[in-house]
Each structure stands twice: as C-alpha cells, then as structure tokens.
Design a protein around this motif. Structure first.
Motif, PDB file in Angstrom:
ATOM      1  N   LEU A   8      -5.662   5.169 -34.229  1.00  0.00           N
ATOM      2  CA  LEU A   8      -5.400   3.929 -34.644  1.00  0.00           C
ATOM      3  C   LEU A   8      -5.637   2.809 -33.457  1.00  0.00           C
ATOM      4  O   LEU A   8      -5.751   1.418 -33.585  1.00  0.00           O
ATOM      5  N   LEU A   9      -5.565   3.116 -32.168  1.00  0.00           N
ATOM      6  CA  LEU A   9      -5.596   2.282 -31.218  1.00  0.00           C
ATOM      7  C   LEU A   9      -7.152   1.955 -31.299  1.00  0.00           C
ATOM      8  O   LEU A   9      -7.597   0.922 -30.769  1.00  0.00           O
ATOM      9  N   GLY A  10      -8.094   3.066 -31.387  1.00  0.00           N
ATOM     10  CA  GLY A  10      -9.339   2.806 -31.636  1.00  0.00           C
ATOM     11  C   GLY A  10      -9.781   1.894 -32.694  1.00  0.00           C
ATOM     12  O   GLY A  10     -10.796   0.935 -32.486  1.00  0.00           O
ATOM     13  N   LEU A  11      -9.288   2.070 -33.794  1.00  0.00           N
ATOM     14  CA  LEU A  11      -9.406   1.165 -34.762  1.00  0.00           C
ATOM     15  C   LEU A  11      -9.034  -0.282 -34.409  1.00  0.00           C
ATOM     16  O   LEU A  11      -9.786  -1.148 -35.076  1.00  0.00           O
ATOM     17  N   SER A  12      -7.746  -0.599 -33.863  1.00  0.00           N
ATOM     18  CA  SER A  12      -7.365  -1.894 -33.546  1.00  0.00           C
ATOM     19  C   SER A  12      -8.601  -2.537 -32.807  1.00  0.00           C
ATOM     20  O   SER A  12      -9.069  -3.800 -32.918  1.00  0.00           O
ATOM     21  N   GLY A  13      -9.108  -1.623 -31.844  1.00  0.00           N
ATOM     22  CA  GLY A  13     -10.287  -2.313 -31.166  1.00  0.00           C
ATOM     23  C   GLY A  13     -11.532  -2.595 -31.901  1.00  0.00           C
ATOM     24  O   GLY A  13     -12.077  -3.646 -31.514  1.00  0.00           O
ATOM     25  N   LEU A  14     -11.863  -1.764 -32.832  1.00  0.00           N
ATOM     26  CA  LEU A  14     -12.753  -2.074 -33.767  1.00  0.00           C
ATOM     27  C   LEU A  14     -12.647  -3.235 -34.386  1.00  0.00           C
ATOM     28  O   LEU A  14     -13.445  -4.146 -34.681  1.00  0.00           O
ATOM     29  N   PHE A  15     -11.289  -3.491 -35.119  1.00  0.00           N
ATOM     30  CA  PHE A  15     -11.066  -4.708 -35.842  1.00  0.00           C
ATOM     31  C   PHE A  15     -11.279  -6.076 -34.919  1.00  0.00           C
ATOM     32  O   PHE A  15     -11.626  -7.103 -35.303  1.00  0.00           O
ATOM     33  N   TYR A  16     -10.582  -6.012 -33.777  1.00  0.00           N
ATOM     34  CA  TYR A  16     -10.730  -6.875 -32.785  1.00  0.00           C
ATOM     35  C   TYR A  16     -11.986  -7.412 -32.598  1.00  0.00           C
ATOM     36  O   TYR A  16     -12.363  -8.472 -32.533  1.00  0.00           O
ATOM     37  N   SER A  17     -12.948  -6.372 -32.193  1.00  0.00           N
ATOM     38  CA  SER A  17     -14.370  -6.726 -31.896  1.00  0.00           C
ATOM     39  C   SER A  17     -15.155  -7.431 -33.101  1.00  0.00           C
ATOM     40  O   SER A  17     -15.955  -8.187 -32.918  1.00  0.00           O
ATOM     41  N   ALA A  18     -14.694  -6.719 -34.411  1.00  0.00           N
ATOM     42  CA  ALA A  18     -15.274  -7.284 -35.518  1.00  0.00           C
ATOM     43  C   ALA A  18     -14.952  -8.803 -35.889  1.00  0.00           C
ATOM     44  O   ALA A  18     -15.809  -9.364 -36.230  1.00  0.00           O
ATOM     45  N   SER A  19     -13.668  -9.077 -35.376  1.00  0.00           N
ATOM     46  CA  SER A  19     -13.309 -10.451 -35.860  1.00  0.00           C
ATOM     47  C   SER A  19     -13.737 -11.492 -34.632  1.00  0.00           C
ATOM     48  O   SER A  19     -13.826 -12.439 -35.032  1.00  0.00           O
ATOM     49  N   HIS A  20     -14.464 -11.062 -33.682  1.00  0.00           N
ATOM     50  CA  HIS A  20     -15.006 -11.715 -32.693  1.00  0.00           C
ATOM     51  C   HIS A  20     -16.465 -11.778 -32.733  1.00  0.00           C
ATOM     52  O   HIS A  20     -17.065 -12.338 -31.709  1.00  0.00           O
ATOM     53  N   ASN A  21     -17.073 -11.214 -33.886  1.00  0.00           N
ATOM     54  CA  ASN A  21     -18.446 -11.043 -33.928  1.00  0.00           C
ATOM     55  C   ASN A  21     -18.926 -10.459 -32.557  1.00  0.00           C
ATOM     56  O   ASN A  21     -20.250 -10.916 -32.451  1.00  0.00           O
ATOM     57  N   GLU A  22     -18.340  -9.371 -32.028  1.00  0.00           N
ATOM     58  CA  GLU A  22     -19.137  -8.885 -30.961  1.00  0.00           C
ATOM     59  C   GLU A  22     -19.700  -7.274 -31.297  1.00  0.00           C
ATOM     60  O   GLU A  22     -20.462  -7.128 -30.389  1.00  0.00           O
ATOM     61  N   ILE A  23     -19.933  -7.137 -32.393  1.00  0.00           N
ATOM     62  CA  ILE A  23     -20.643  -5.733 -32.760  1.00  0.00           C
ATOM     63  C   ILE A  23     -21.835  -5.938 -33.941  1.00  0.00           C
ATOM     64  O   ILE A  23     -22.196  -5.107 -34.516  1.00  0.00           O
ATOM     65  N   GLY A  24     -22.388  -7.210 -34.146  1.00  0.00           N
ATOM     66  CA  GLY A  24     -23.167  -7.473 -34.894  1.00  0.00           C
ATOM     67  C   GLY A  24     -22.924  -7.459 -36.368  1.00  0.00           C
ATOM     68  O   GLY A  24     -21.751  -7.680 -36.998  1.00  0.00           O
ATOM     69  N   SER A  25     -23.872  -6.885 -37.154  1.00  0.00           N
ATOM     70  CA  SER A  25     -23.710  -7.003 -38.601  1.00  0.00           C
ATOM     71  C   SER A  25     -22.766  -5.956 -39.325  1.00  0.00           C
ATOM     72  O   SER A  25     -22.218  -6.052 -40.288  1.00  0.00           O
ATOM     73  N   PHE A  26     -22.720  -4.878 -38.280  1.00  0.00           N
ATOM     74  CA  PHE A  26     -21.390  -3.830 -38.727  1.00  0.00           C
ATOM     75  C   PHE A  26     -20.187  -4.565 -38.652  1.00  0.00           C
ATOM     76  O   PHE A  26     -19.259  -4.399 -39.712  1.00  0.00           O
ATOM     77  N   GLY A  27     -19.961  -5.410 -37.921  1.00  0.00           N
ATOM     78  CA  GLY A  27     -18.708  -6.113 -37.584  1.00  0.00           C
ATOM     79  C   GLY A  27     -18.392  -7.079 -39.023  1.00  0.00           C
ATOM     80  O   GLY A  27     -17.230  -7.083 -39.434  1.00  0.00           O
ATOM     81  N   ALA A  28     -19.472  -7.653 -39.444  1.00  0.00           N
ATOM     82  CA  ALA A  28     -19.206  -8.341 -40.987  1.00  0.00           C
ATOM     83  C   ALA A  28     -18.816  -7.408 -42.158  1.00  0.00           C
ATOM     84  O   ALA A  28     -17.961  -7.638 -42.718  1.00  0.00           O
ATOM     85  N   THR A  29     -19.406  -6.442 -42.067  1.00  0.00           N
ATOM     86  CA  THR A  29     -19.341  -5.275 -42.839  1.00  0.00           C
ATOM     87  C   THR A  29     -17.776  -4.900 -42.927  1.00  0.00           C
ATOM     88  O   THR A  29     -17.018  -4.554 -43.910  1.00  0.00           O
ATOM     89  N   VAL A  30     -17.285  -4.605 -41.741  1.00  0.00           N
ATOM     90  CA  VAL A  30     -15.898  -4.121 -41.272  1.00  0.00           C
ATOM     91  C   VAL A  30     -15.179  -5.108 -41.898  1.00  0.00           C
ATOM     92  O   VAL A  30     -14.012  -4.771 -42.269  1.00  0.00           O
TER      93      VAL A  30
END
Length: 61
Positions: A8-30
């Motif tokens: 869950l801690l890893g997922l929160s980092g993923l969601f945080y990065s996706a919301s700040h557009n730091e991981i590219g097109s994968f973030g938009a899909t997330v």
C-alpha cells in the motif's frame, strides 16, 4: 500484514507520482482507473498505516 502495508505504501507513491504527471502516459492510465486515489493519495497511506498497526497488534512473538 507488513507485506500489505508495504504494498500500500508503494501504491500511494505510484498514485502520488501519477497525479503529478511524473510517470508519463502510464500515469494517465492509472489516474483513469483510480482517480479518487490520484486526487487523495493520503487515503492509501492511511490504509498502509492501519495495516502496519494491525500487523503489530496481531503479531505473535
């Protein structure tokens, strides 16, 4: 439960990065599938904290 808290801690980092557009097109899909968590990744962090606390509560040593 510690593994769940870590996941869950890893997922929160993923969601945080996706919301700040730091991981590219994968973030938009997330953020399409998890928009509530992209808007508020603190929900996932709180879940991680609760899982860790529960793990400490029920651990037998």
């Amino acid at each position: 439960m510690y593994y769940v808290a870590g996941a869950l801690l890893g997922l929160s980092g993923l969601f945080y990065s996706a919301s700040h557009n730091e991981i590219g097109s994968f973030g938009a899909t997330v953020c399409i599938y998890g928009s509530a968590f992209c808007d508020n990744p603190i929900y996932v962090i709180a879940g991680a904290g609760l899982a860790a606390a529960w793990g400490m509560f029920v651990s037998v040593r």
